[in-house]
Scaffold this motif. Structure first.
Motif, mmCIF file in Angstrom:
data_model
loop_
_atom_site.group_PDB
_atom_site.id
_atom_site.type_symbol
_atom_site.label_atom_id
_atom_site.label_comp_id
_atom_site.label_asym_id
_atom_site.label_seq_id
_atom_site.Cartn_x
_atom_site.Cartn_y
_atom_site.Cartn_z
ATOM 1 N N MET A 1 40.346 56.694 92.339
ATOM 2 C CA MET A 1 41.462 57.349 91.674
ATOM 3 C C MET A 1 41.099 58.779 91.301
ATOM 4 S SD MET A 1 43.195 54.520 89.156
ATOM 5 C CE MET A 1 41.702 53.841 88.470
ATOM 6 N N LYS A 2 42.121 59.585 91.109
ATOM 7 C CA LYS A 2 41.948 60.933 90.561
ATOM 8 C C LYS A 2 42.269 60.863 89.078
ATOM 9 C CE LYS A 2 43.136 63.334 94.842
ATOM 10 N NZ LYS A 2 44.079 64.285 95.498
ATOM 11 N N ILE A 3 41.287 61.214 88.252
ATOM 12 C CA ILE A 3 41.413 61.016 86.805
ATOM 13 C C ILE A 3 41.144 62.329 86.089
ATOM 14 C CG2 ILE A 3 40.520 59.746 84.809
ATOM 15 C CD1 ILE A 3 39.605 57.582 86.924
ATOM 16 N N VAL A 4 42.022 62.681 85.158
ATOM 17 C CA VAL A 4 41.848 63.867 84.327
ATOM 18 C C VAL A 4 41.435 63.425 82.931
ATOM 19 C CG1 VAL A 4 42.929 65.907 83.302
ATOM 20 C CG2 VAL A 4 43.538 65.206 85.631
ATOM 21 N N ILE A 5 40.353 64.010 82.422
ATOM 22 C CA ILE A 5 39.890 63.717 81.061
ATOM 23 C C ILE A 5 40.118 64.959 80.218
ATOM 24 C CG2 ILE A 5 37.961 63.012 79.603
ATOM 25 C CD1 ILE A 5 36.646 61.780 82.073
ATOM 26 N N PHE A 6 41.015 64.864 79.261
ATOM 27 C CA PHE A 6 41.227 65.961 78.321
ATOM 28 C C PHE A 6 40.185 65.849 77.211
ATOM 29 C CE2 PHE A 6 45.319 65.601 80.447
ATOM 30 C CZ PHE A 6 45.549 66.934 80.781
ATOM 31 N N GLY A 7 39.555 66.985 76.883
ATOM 32 C CA GLY A 7 38.378 66.939 76.030
ATOM 33 C C GLY A 7 37.176 66.490 76.839
ATOM 34 N N GLY A 8 37.187 66.797 78.145
ATOM 35 C CA GLY A 8 36.225 66.218 79.076
ATOM 36 C C GLY A 8 34.805 66.714 78.965
ATOM 37 N N THR A 9 34.583 67.915 78.394
ATOM 38 C CA THR A 9 33.205 68.400 78.285
ATOM 39 C C THR A 9 32.588 68.076 76.926
ATOM 40 O OG1 THR A 9 33.771 70.624 77.478
ATOM 41 C CG2 THR A 9 33.761 70.297 79.867
ATOM 42 N N GLY A 10 33.301 67.298 76.113
ATOM 43 C CA GLY A 10 32.771 66.875 74.820
ATOM 44 C C GLY A 10 31.947 65.599 74.942
ATOM 45 N N PHE A 11 31.504 65.115 73.817
ATOM 46 C CA PHE A 11 30.611 63.957 73.731
ATOM 47 C C PHE A 11 31.168 62.734 74.470
ATOM 48 C CE2 PHE A 11 29.554 60.440 70.447
ATOM 49 C CZ PHE A 11 28.600 59.875 71.272
ATOM 50 N N VAL A 12 32.308 62.248 74.048
ATOM 51 C CA VAL A 12 32.857 61.024 74.649
ATOM 52 C C VAL A 12 33.340 61.300 76.068
ATOM 53 C CG1 VAL A 12 34.511 59.146 74.380
ATOM 54 C CG2 VAL A 12 33.497 60.189 72.355
ATOM 55 N N GLY A 13 33.968 62.459 76.258
ATOM 56 C CA GLY A 13 34.478 62.800 77.576
ATOM 57 C C GLY A 13 33.417 62.770 78.656
ATOM 58 N N LEU A 14 32.240 63.310 78.371
ATOM 59 C CA LEU A 14 31.163 63.333 79.361
ATOM 60 C C LEU A 14 30.640 61.940 79.667
ATOM 61 C CD1 LEU A 14 29.133 66.540 78.411
ATOM 62 C CD2 LEU A 14 30.381 66.107 80.534
ATOM 63 N N ASN A 15 30.564 61.084 78.650
ATOM 64 C CA ASN A 15 30.129 59.712 78.900
ATOM 65 C C ASN A 15 31.127 58.969 79.778
ATOM 66 O OD1 ASN A 15 27.566 58.641 77.325
ATOM 67 N ND2 ASN A 15 28.529 60.191 76.021
ATOM 68 N N VAL A 16 32.418 59.155 79.506
ATOM 69 C CA VAL A 16 33.446 58.520 80.332
ATOM 70 C C VAL A 16 33.387 59.073 81.756
ATOM 71 C CG1 VAL A 16 35.936 58.221 80.649
ATOM 72 C CG2 VAL A 16 34.949 58.004 78.365
ATOM 73 N N ALA A 17 33.214 60.388 81.876
ATOM 74 C CA ALA A 17 33.139 61.008 83.202
ATOM 75 C C ALA A 17 31.982 60.437 84.016
ATOM 76 C CB ALA A 17 32.987 62.519 83.054
ATOM 77 N N GLU A 18 30.816 60.297 83.406
ATOM 78 C CA GLU A 18 29.648 59.759 84.122
ATOM 79 C C GLU A 18 29.932 58.378 84.693
ATOM 80 O OE1 GLU A 18 25.350 61.280 82.905
ATOM 81 O OE2 GLU A 18 26.313 60.226 81.252
ATOM 82 N N VAL A 19 30.528 57.533 83.872
ATOM 83 C CA VAL A 19 30.816 56.162 84.320
ATOM 84 C C VAL A 19 31.853 56.170 85.439
ATOM 85 C CG1 VAL A 19 31.867 53.982 83.615
ATOM 86 C CG2 VAL A 19 30.135 55.043 82.173
ATOM 87 N N LEU A 20 32.922 56.953 85.283
ATOM 88 C CA LEU A 20 33.974 56.979 86.307
ATOM 89 C C LEU A 20 33.454 57.531 87.631
ATOM 90 C CD1 LEU A 20 36.979 58.221 84.140
ATOM 91 C CD2 LEU A 20 36.666 55.926 85.093
#
Length: 324
Positions: A1-20
């Protein structure tokens, strides 16, 4: 999927990005802040599957164009995570970013047929209710007190109401006492976890002196990110709200001792009476959150307890010490 994370370079955003990214998805990080150099290096192997877009969360036109370009799922992670100090000077900003800025994103998601939106809320939404029960489940009536808690509870209701009015596939998660990789204080986050403060003391070459044991249902951020990924991928979740927590209370003191044991020369202990400590507690004691809903529906449970997360964070710390 193509996923956009708002607040993506912050603490939680980066952890979610790594997993995705590890699960094969394409991820776009939208944030006012740049992607930290250490994170850019760490994620470099994902190449074009990772994009970082700098922009303000209130720039509705830019965000609409981004979503219109093709997006299967959105993570609403941009937030002002305010303690008392930041709350006093940024009351309106807390509500503007944590609630009002989400509305144009939700409407854009509806217009452009985004498959799913996951709103990252917080255990703080339970508020004073956390002191009145033994365990907090998703049906526990909330009693938010701080403006941050009020904003998170309101964001949940706003997301749910948009889904009811317009038919969007939107849900919220309440995250409990997160700590772990990529955590950092900033102008919009003045409540660093006790674990981060322990590591900051170690990085300064000091003993970590805690004012209290700090007992919570602490949750290692990669565990929370795995749960968010499951909810993004799920065909048809049964609920609009899920608790994400380790489900087990333990003390930050115990964690600090476990971490220090892996590094001879480090010390973590309670401050003696009258002994000065820079480490601050944020938020009072509350009951742990139930994770029965996530466990029953998806078979999810946190993999990292106190000792396991100390060992994992130790390995991460050795590579990213300069970021603490």
């Amino acid at each position: 999927m193509k996923i956009v994370i708002f607040g993506g370079t912050g603490f939680v955003g980066l952890n979610v990005a790594e997993v995705l990214l590890a699960r094969g998805h394409d991820v776009t990080l939208y944030d006012r802040a740049e992607l930290p150099p250490s994170a850019r290096r760490s994620l470099a192997d994902y190449g074009a599957r990772l994009k970082a877009v700098q922009g303000d969360i209130t720039d509705a036109a830019t965000i609409d164009a981004l979503i219109a370009g093709g997006c299967d799922a959105i993570v609403l992670g941009a937030a002002v995570t305010a303690g008392d100090e930041l709350e006093r000077v940024s009351t309106a900003r807390v509500l503007e970013i944590n609630v009002m800025a989400q509305i144009p994103i939700l409407l854009s998601a509806i217009r452009h047929g985004v498959r799913r939106v996951v709103n990252l809320s917080s255990a703080s939404a339970y508020g004073a209710a956390g002191a009145r029960v033994d365990i907090l489940d998703e049906e526990t009536p909330c009693d938010p007190v701080s403006f941050y808690a009020i904003s998170k509870f309101t964001s949940e209701r706003s997301v749910a109401r948009h889904a009811e009015l317009f038919g969007g596939d939107f849900l919220s998660v309440r995250l409990s006492a997160l700590f772990g990789p990529w955590e950092k204080p900033s102008s919009v986050r003045d409540t660093p976890s006790l674990q981060f403060q322990i590591l900051a003391a170690f990085a300064r070459g000091e003993s970590a002196l805690l004012p209290a044991p700090g007992i919570k249902d602490w949750t290692y951020a990669p565990d929370a990110a795995e749960a968010v990924a499951l909810l993004i991928e799920a065909e048809r979740p049964c609920h609009r709200l899920y608790n994400i927590s380790s489900g087990t209370p333990w003390s930050a003191l115990q964690w600090g001792e476990a971490f220090a044991a892996l590094h001879p020369g480090l010390e973590c202990r309670l401050a003696a009476p009258g002994e000065k400590t820079l480490i601050k507690l944020h938020g009072g004691d509350r009951a742990p959150m139930s994770v029965k809903r996530m466990a029953d529906e998806f078979g999810w449970r946190a993999r990292f307890g106190c000792a396991e997360s100390a060992a994992a964070m130790s390995a991460w710390w050795m590579q990213h010490k300069e970021g603490i």
